[in-house]
Design an enzyme around this catalytic site. Structure first.
Site, mmCIF file in Angstrom:
data_model
loop_
_atom_site.group_PDB
_atom_site.id
_atom_site.type_symbol
_atom_site.label_atom_id
_atom_site.label_comp_id
_atom_site.label_asym_id
_atom_site.label_seq_id
_atom_site.Cartn_x
_atom_site.Cartn_y
_atom_site.Cartn_z
ATOM 1 N N LEU A 19 0.814 -1.214 0.000
ATOM 2 C CA LEU A 19 0.000 0.000 0.000
ATOM 3 C C LEU A 19 0.846 1.262 0.000
ATOM 4 O O LEU A 19 0.572 2.204 -0.745
ATOM 5 C CB LEU A 19 -0.923 0.016 1.226
ATOM 6 C CG LEU A 19 -2.252 -0.728 1.121
ATOM 7 C CD1 LEU A 19 -2.899 -0.817 2.485
ATOM 8 C CD2 LEU A 19 -3.173 -0.037 0.136
ATOM 9 N N ASP A 75 12.894 3.711 11.425
ATOM 10 C CA ASP A 75 11.828 3.103 12.210
ATOM 11 C C ASP A 75 10.974 4.217 12.803
ATOM 12 O O ASP A 75 11.405 4.923 13.716
ATOM 13 C CB ASP A 75 12.464 2.254 13.311
ATOM 14 C CG ASP A 75 11.440 1.590 14.219
ATOM 15 O OD1 ASP A 75 10.227 1.749 13.982
ATOM 16 O OD2 ASP A 75 11.867 0.915 15.176
ATOM 17 N N ASN A 102 1.567 4.880 7.100
ATOM 18 C CA ASN A 102 1.155 3.576 6.597
ATOM 19 C C ASN A 102 1.939 2.425 7.222
ATOM 20 O O ASN A 102 1.521 1.278 7.167
ATOM 21 C CB ASN A 102 1.329 3.550 5.069
ATOM 22 C CG ASN A 102 0.901 2.249 4.448
ATOM 23 O OD1 ASN A 102 -0.280 1.943 4.368
ATOM 24 N ND2 ASN A 102 1.873 1.450 4.015
ATOM 25 N N TYR A 174 -3.534 -5.621 17.010
ATOM 26 C CA TYR A 174 -3.717 -4.868 15.769
ATOM 27 C C TYR A 174 -5.023 -4.072 15.798
ATOM 28 O O TYR A 174 -5.064 -2.886 15.457
ATOM 29 C CB TYR A 174 -3.702 -5.851 14.603
ATOM 30 C CG TYR A 174 -3.796 -5.252 13.226
ATOM 31 C CD1 TYR A 174 -2.726 -4.552 12.674
ATOM 32 C CD2 TYR A 174 -4.942 -5.422 12.452
ATOM 33 C CE1 TYR A 174 -2.805 -4.030 11.389
ATOM 34 C CE2 TYR A 174 -5.029 -4.912 11.176
ATOM 35 C CZ TYR A 174 -3.955 -4.212 10.649
ATOM 36 O OH TYR A 174 -4.032 -3.692 9.371
ATOM 37 N N LYS A 178 -5.302 -0.019 15.725
ATOM 38 C CA LYS A 178 -6.035 0.647 14.653
ATOM 39 C C LYS A 178 -7.186 1.488 15.190
ATOM 40 O O LYS A 178 -7.516 2.541 14.639
ATOM 41 C CB LYS A 178 -6.541 -0.386 13.646
ATOM 42 C CG LYS A 178 -5.433 -1.045 12.837
ATOM 43 C CD LYS A 178 -4.554 -0.028 12.128
ATOM 44 C CE LYS A 178 -3.595 -0.663 11.147
ATOM 45 N NZ LYS A 178 -2.709 0.335 10.494
#
Length: 316
Positions: A19, A75, A102, A174, A178
């Site tokens: 992406l 990083d 991203n 995750y 998010k």
């Protein structure tokens, strides 16, 4: 005729593959000068030796097409390296206009099996990484705005996931990260609007190294047509949100994949109950809430996956 992002500079994190790469290429196609950031670890879990090659290859691809790009191996979960990334954009192009966050990793596990390190690493790269770059970009825009005596140009596009919307059972780290990114985005949108900066967040569905297991059952087209899960379906929305045309889009959450964009509303109250006394008692709550939940499905979570036609389980 000028391009929509001509004269603007951008950072795209995690842009060495998938992406991020598609987004960096799209911003460059629309006229932006791009800092291509990638830490370059080969494993989707963040494992392996870091390499500058992925970022350098994408930057070279942009330059070969006639655009302007520099590579940054770093990083973003490291506060100092995130500062250096923003500094590179400013020193190379004179200013920063667009930030696309991203970068991320996956370390999937059920909540009862997940280690502290698996939790911390995903939260660090996704959520802290988004904060770190946003912090230094916002400092830059605030200082520019004060020097200019008014608003400047700034765009932030963050990356969340339908795992946050639908509740991905095997991804508690995750999904939490998010969800946190959505909160960070809406807070940032309110804080920076007076400086001329917008912040929006997307939930993309795409076939990448990160999602190779999630979309293993979805076949790629054999006729040479564009895969419905190709990252190239997501990149145009990022280009639009980074552009002057999206000035009125701020604090928005959008789901995007395969030729579809959905604007997601903020949560609404599904039901409301008032006590008949001064304070709710256990018995009264049992009565009103018990009746409400009696006929509802057992596994109907707060964010119903069916709203977007999703299946239960892992999502992008």
């Amino acid at each position: 005729m000028s391009l929509p992002l001509e004269g603007l500079s951008a950072i795209v994190t995690g842009a060495g593959r998938g992406l991020g790469r598609a987004e960096a290429l799209e911003l460059a196609r629309l006229g932006a000068s791009v800092v291509v950031n990638d830490y370059g670890r080969p494993g989707r879990d963040g494992s392996g030796d870091a390499s500058a090659t992925p970022a350098e290859e994408v930057a070279a691809e942009i330059r070969a097409a006639g655009g302007s790009a520099v590579a940054h191996q770093g990083d973003v979960s490291d506060f100092g390296q995130a500062r250096d990334l923003v500094g590179l954009a400013v020193s190379t192009y004179g200013k920063l206009d667009i930030l696309v966050n991203n970068a991320g990793i996956l370390r999937d596990r059920m909540v009862f099996s997940m280690s502290e390190e698996e939790w911390d690493s995903v939260i660090r790269v996704h959520l802290k990484g988004h904060f770190n770059t946003t912090h230094f970009a916002s400092v830059h825009w605030r200082e520019r705005s004060k020097a200019a005596g008014g608003p400047v140009y700034g765009r932030i596009v963050n990356t969340s996931s339908e795992a946050f919307l639908a509740g991905s059972a095997g991804q508690p780290n995750y999904a939490a990260a998010k969800g946190g990114i959505v909160g960070l985005t809406t807070s940032t949108a309110l804080a920076l609007s007076k400086y001329g900066v917008t912040a929006n967040v997307i939930c993309p569905r795409a076939r990448t190294r990160m999602t190779q297991d999630v979309f293993a059952g979805f076949q790629e087209p054999e006729d040479g047509s564009l895969d419905a899960l190709a990252p190239e379906h997501v990149a145009p929305l990022v280009g639009y949100l980074a552009s002057p045309a999206a000035a009125k889009a701020n604090g928005q959450l959008l789901v995007v994949h395969g030729g579809m964009v959905a604007v997601v509303e903020r949560p609404k109250v599904a039901a409301k109950f008032d006590t008949s006394k001064d304070v709710f008692s256990y018995e009264e709550l049992e009565g009103v809430l018990g009746a409400y939940y009696e006929d509802r499905p057992l596994n109907e979570t707060f964010a119903a996956a069916e709203v977007l036609g999703l299946k239960r389980g892992g999502v992008a």
